[in-house]
Design a protein around this motif. Structure first.
Motif, mmCIF file in Angstrom:
data_model
loop_
_atom_site.group_PDB
_atom_site.id
_atom_site.type_symbol
_atom_site.label_atom_id
_atom_site.label_comp_id
_atom_site.label_asym_id
_atom_site.label_seq_id
_atom_site.Cartn_x
_atom_site.Cartn_y
_atom_site.Cartn_z
ATOM 1 N N GLU A 28 -0.740 7.342 -36.322
ATOM 2 C CA GLU A 28 -1.953 7.194 -35.610
ATOM 3 C C GLU A 28 -1.603 7.122 -34.132
ATOM 4 N N ARG A 29 -2.659 7.527 -33.489
ATOM 5 C CA ARG A 29 -2.510 7.620 -31.972
ATOM 6 C C ARG A 29 -1.908 6.170 -31.436
ATOM 7 N N HIS A 87 -2.526 8.004 -26.062
ATOM 8 C CA HIS A 87 -3.809 8.432 -25.926
ATOM 9 C C HIS A 87 -3.994 9.831 -26.498
ATOM 10 N N THR A 89 -4.425 12.678 -29.353
ATOM 11 C CA THR A 89 -4.489 13.061 -30.643
ATOM 12 C C THR A 89 -4.726 14.474 -30.987
ATOM 13 N N ASP A 118 -6.779 9.519 -34.666
ATOM 14 C CA ASP A 118 -7.330 8.161 -34.239
ATOM 15 C C ASP A 118 -7.959 7.658 -35.471
#
Length: 142
Positions: A28-29, A87, A89, A118
Motif C-alpha cells: 500500500e502507498r 505518496h 502509487t 492506494d
C-alpha cells in the motif's frame, strides 16, 4: 556390492550457476514491503544476493535499517525492505542476482516488480505486474 553414503558424490558436470527468480511484491502507498529473495540452486546455503539496479520510485533498506545508496551492492541475509517514495502509487522495479556459496558462479539477473497501490482506489492496482512491465523488465534484466 552395497554403496556407502560417502560413495555418493555430486557429479562435477552438474555444477552450474544458481538461478535468481523474478518476484512480484504488492504494498500500500507509504508502506514498506519486505522483499524475500528467491533462488534455485544446487549450491548449499548460504547463498549471497547482490542488488544490481536500484528502484526508481523508492529506496531499499538493509537489515540494519540503513538506506542503500550505492549499487551494485551485496546484502546480508535473504531479504530487504522496499520503501516507496511518499505518496507514490504505481509500478517500480529493481534487479538482483544470486552468488553461490562457493563463489564459483553468479546467476543471471532477476527482477523484483513492485506494485504500490492506494487502498482507497482499488481500480488503480496494476495486475499482473510482469505482463504490464515486460519491455522494462527485459531492458533491466540484461
Amino acid at each position: 556390492m552395497k554403496m556407502k553414503p560417502q560413495d555418493y558424490q555430486l557429479p562435477q558436470d552438474n555444477k552450474s550457476a544458481p538461478e535468481a527468480i523474478c518476484i512480484e511484491v504488492y504494498t500500500e502507498r507509504n508502506t514498506e514491503a519486505k522483499v524475500a529473495f528467491r533462488a534455485d540452486s544446487w549450491s548449499p546455503r548460504p547463498l549471497h544476493y547482490e542488488i544490481i539496479a536500484e528502484p526508481e520510485h523508492g529506496v531499499l533498506v538493509d537489515q540494519d535499517g540503513f538506506e542503500i545508496t550505492k549499487y551494485p551492492v551485496q546484502v546480508a541475509g535473504e531479504s530487504i525492505l522496499y520503501s516507496p517514495n511518499r505518496h507514490f502509487t504505481g509500478r517500480d522495479i529493481f534487479s538482483y542476482r544470486v552468488i553461490g556459496s562457493t563463489d564459483i558462479a553468479w546467476s543471471k539477473s532477476a527482477v523484483v516488480a513492485i506494485c504500490v497501490f492506494d487502498a482507497h482506489r482499488a481500480d488503480e492496482v496494476y495486475l499482473p505486474i510482469f505482463e504490464l512491465n515486460m519491455e522494462k523488465i527485459l531492458n533491466i534484466a540484461k
